[in-house]
Design an enzyme around this catalytic site. Structure first.
Site, PDB file in Angstrom:
ATOM      1  N   SER A 260       0.851  -1.186   0.000  1.00 18.30           N
ATOM      2  CA  SER A 260       0.000   0.000   0.000  1.00 18.30           C
ATOM      3  C   SER A 260       0.887   1.237   0.000  1.00 18.30           C
ATOM      4  O   SER A 260       2.110   1.142   0.085  1.00 18.30           O
ATOM      5  CB  SER A 260      -0.897   0.007   1.235  1.00 18.30           C
ATOM      6  OG  SER A 260      -0.139   0.424   2.359  1.00 18.30           O
ATOM      7  N   LYS A 261       0.230   2.379  -0.052  1.00 13.71           N
ATOM      8  CA  LYS A 261       0.957   3.654  -0.107  1.00 13.71           C
ATOM      9  C   LYS A 261       1.937   3.800   1.051  1.00 13.71           C
ATOM     10  O   LYS A 261       2.922   4.519   0.937  1.00 13.71           O
ATOM     11  CB  LYS A 261      -0.038   4.814  -0.039  1.00 13.71           C
ATOM     12  CG  LYS A 261      -0.662   5.142  -1.370  1.00 13.71           C
ATOM     13  CD  LYS A 261      -1.448   6.429  -1.257  1.00 13.71           C
ATOM     14  CE  LYS A 261      -2.460   6.509  -2.386  1.00 13.71           C
ATOM     15  NZ  LYS A 261      -3.677   7.176  -2.026  1.00 13.71           N
ATOM     16  N   ARG A 262       1.629   3.152   2.163  1.00 17.64           N
ATOM     17  CA  ARG A 262       2.537   3.230   3.307  1.00 17.64           C
ATOM     18  C   ARG A 262       3.941   2.787   2.938  1.00 17.64           C
ATOM     19  O   ARG A 262       4.919   3.216   3.511  1.00 17.64           O
ATOM     20  CB  ARG A 262       2.047   2.303   4.427  1.00 17.64           C
ATOM     21  CG  ARG A 262       0.949   2.818   5.287  1.00 17.64           C
ATOM     22  CD  ARG A 262       0.621   1.835   6.378  1.00 17.64           C
ATOM     23  NE  ARG A 262       0.245   0.512   5.876  1.00 17.64           N
ATOM     24  CZ  ARG A 262       0.957  -0.586   6.039  1.00 17.64           C
ATOM     25  NH1 ARG A 262       2.086  -0.559   6.691  1.00 17.64           N
ATOM     26  NH2 ARG A 262       0.531  -1.747   5.553  1.00 17.64           N
ATOM     27  N   HIS A 263       4.017   1.870   1.976  1.00 21.02           N
ATOM     28  CA  HIS A 263       5.323   1.305   1.635  1.00 21.02           C
ATOM     29  C   HIS A 263       6.113   2.176   0.660  1.00 21.02           C
ATOM     30  O   HIS A 263       7.311   1.988   0.498  1.00 21.02           O
ATOM     31  CB  HIS A 263       5.140  -0.092   1.022  1.00 21.02           C
ATOM     32  CG  HIS A 263       4.515  -1.063   1.973  1.00 21.02           C
ATOM     33  ND1 HIS A 263       3.226  -1.531   1.818  1.00 21.02           N
ATOM     34  CD2 HIS A 263       4.986  -1.630   3.092  1.00 21.02           C
ATOM     35  CE1 HIS A 263       2.947  -2.369   2.806  1.00 21.02           C
ATOM     36  NE2 HIS A 263       3.990  -2.435   3.591  1.00 21.02           N
TER      37      HIS A 263
END
Ligand code: GLU
Length: 495
Positions: A260-263
């Site tokens: 996800s964008k977190r990564h």
């Protein structure tokens, strides 16, 4: 297999992300490998969440990746894509057919008071979102209403249409990747196929479209595996041939959680903006779940020849940003200086760094050659070239304070004079000037080169100084050396 027909069916509810692009690529490769057909279908029936700008962005990303699609609704017209919103009537007709065969029923649960329910029906059946877990059997009792009751409710309430799913037995799937998968029908439950607003749900629309478009192989992410028994039930109820299904393993972030964008970047658009090449992304995406021996670098053409579902693994794959960057650098080198300078020129143009003189192709290619080994993305390459253009330098003030000291000022000015007077503008001659000048002043060459580097490029790191000066040209080099000299002379005035 030349009759192989596959599709990529994105919902325009966001940008094309890594998972979607991998699904599109694997379908595309399968089609190109077997000489089949690759269909693009925009699943835009969810009117609340579908955004036309996302459709445009998805098409743009697919084109940029070079994943061309083959077919569309207009005969003889441009090639697609198909849009589900243009097919709404066909879903309604099919729902009527199931109603008339007793394979579906009117459901008033959403719109009338729920007193007639034994328990609230358990939803998840109308979003098209992949389910995270199998629902309990839906307990809607609208299936018990007789014809008269239905008519009475219909007069007062809007209604959805719910599929009467088989209650007994199992639905079996021989998945092209996971092998045999068995679903117990009692866990599926009756599910909505047409919402009260007349719009088909994902499972219904996708099944009808895959059948109408004669899709032979449905290859998609394994987050859709739980939808597959519902779709198989629908094929069977509609007496349509069931396609082959293959569910691609999930893509995880380095922490083994769903990517996800977190990564980091996840949309193709973001990777593009960050300077990744389509060649590298295609190569990397292909390796996300597929392998061919130990080989890492594949061209698109090679992939078309080699790709097969036998090489696709079952286990989730971890997205490795460092490996993508490595592949990108590899592809930059493979594509070579003239192609990379062509691509970098688009960025230089956008930054307004090019004027006519500086845009000479051999000069741009030479700049690129110099920076290619030092850059891992197109954006890095473009940015590193900044000092070759006649625009204000990005100055490392700490380096200036350290190296542009009063004693060096006359040397820089003299260097400017000597370079300007040089008639044979070549790397060896430029080197000779530097070395002679250093000797004249009783210094080592490095004592001249480092301050000159700061004066000419703004910082302490660059490719070989003589090569850089050669490419800068005598005018720009001399001007920058003098400007640096002036800054030394007037330290108060903004070093
Ligand atoms: N529209 C669905 C999605 O974007 C497609 C699923 C499928 O390929 O059947 O996830």
């Amino acid at each position: 297999m030349s009759n192989l027909r596959v599709r990529f069916a994105p919902s325009p509810t966001g940008f094309l992300h890594i998972g979607g692009a991998r699904t599109a690529l694997f379908n595309w490769l399968l089609a190109r490998h077997w000489g089949g057909t690759f269909i693009l279908r925009i699943e835009d029936t969810d009117q609340l969440r579908s955004v036309p700008a996302y459709t445009a962005a998805i098409l743009d990303a697919l084109r940029w990746l070079g994943l061309d699609w083959d077919e569309g609704p207009e005969v003889g017209g441009p090639c697609g894509p198909y849009y589900q919103t243009q097919r709404i009537e066909s879903y309604r007709v099919a729902a009527e057919r199931l109603l008339s065969k007793g394979l579906a029923y009117h459901c008033f649960c959403q719109t009338r008071d729920r007193a007639h329910l034994a328990a609230a029906p358990i939803g998840n059946d109308d979003t098209g979102e992949p389910e995270t877990e199998m629902p309990e059997r839906a307990a809607c009792r609208c299936n018990l209403l007789d014809r008269n009751e239905v008519r009475q409710h219909q007069a007062k309430n809007s209604y959805a249409i719910r599929f009467r799913a088989p209650r007994e037995g199992e639905t079996r799937l021989t998945d092209l990747i996971h092998g045999s998968v068995i679903f117990r029908n009692q866990e599926i439950g009756d599910f909505i196929i047409l919402r009260a607003d007349g719009i088909a749900t994902y499972n219904f629309a996708a099944t009808l479209d895959d059948a109408a478009m004669q899709v032979s192989h449905v290859l998609r992410g394994d987050d859709h595996l739980s939808n597959t028994p519902k779709q198989i039930m629908l094929y069977q109820a509609l007496e349509l041939p069931v396609p082959f299904f293959g569910h691609l393993p999930m893509i995880l972030g380095p922490d083994k959680k769903r990517l996800s964008k977190r990564h980091g970047a996840v949309s193709i658009q973001q990777f593009r903006e960050d300077g990744y090449l389509p060649e590298a992304l295609i190569n990397y995406l292909a390796r996300l779940g597929w392998s061919h021996g130990d080989q890492e670098v594949f061209s698109r053409e090679e992939l078309v020849i080699l790709f097969d579902l036998g090489g696709v693994g079952k286990s989730p794959c971890v997205f490795d940003y460092a490996k993508l960057e490595w592949l990108n650098a590899e592809w930059m080198r493979r594509l070579g200086a003239s192609e990379m300078s062509r691509r970098a020129s688009i960025l230089w143009e956008q930054r307004s760094w090019l004027d006519c003189q500086q845009a000479a192709l051999p000069r741009l290619a030479a700049i690129t050659t110099m920076l290619l080994e030092r850059s891992r993305t197109l954006v890095q390459l473009a940015d590193k070239a900044r000092y070759f253009f006649d625009i204000p330098l990005e100055r490392d003030t700490a380096a200036e304070t350290q190296l542009l000291v009063p004693a060096i000022r006359p040397i820089l000015i003299e260097l400017a004079d000597r370079l300007e007077a040089l008639t044979d503008w070549s790397v060896p001659e430029i080197e000779r000037i530097f070395r002679e000048l250093a000797a004249c002043h009783g210094r080592k060459a490095g004592d001249v080169i480092q301050p000159a580097r700061v004066a000419l490029t703004g910082g302490k790191v660059s490719p070989g100084m003589f090569e850089v000066v050669c490419l800068l040209g005598s005018q720009l080099a001399a001007r920058r050396l003098r400007q640096a000299g002036e800054r030394i002379a007037q330290p108060a005035k903004g070093r």
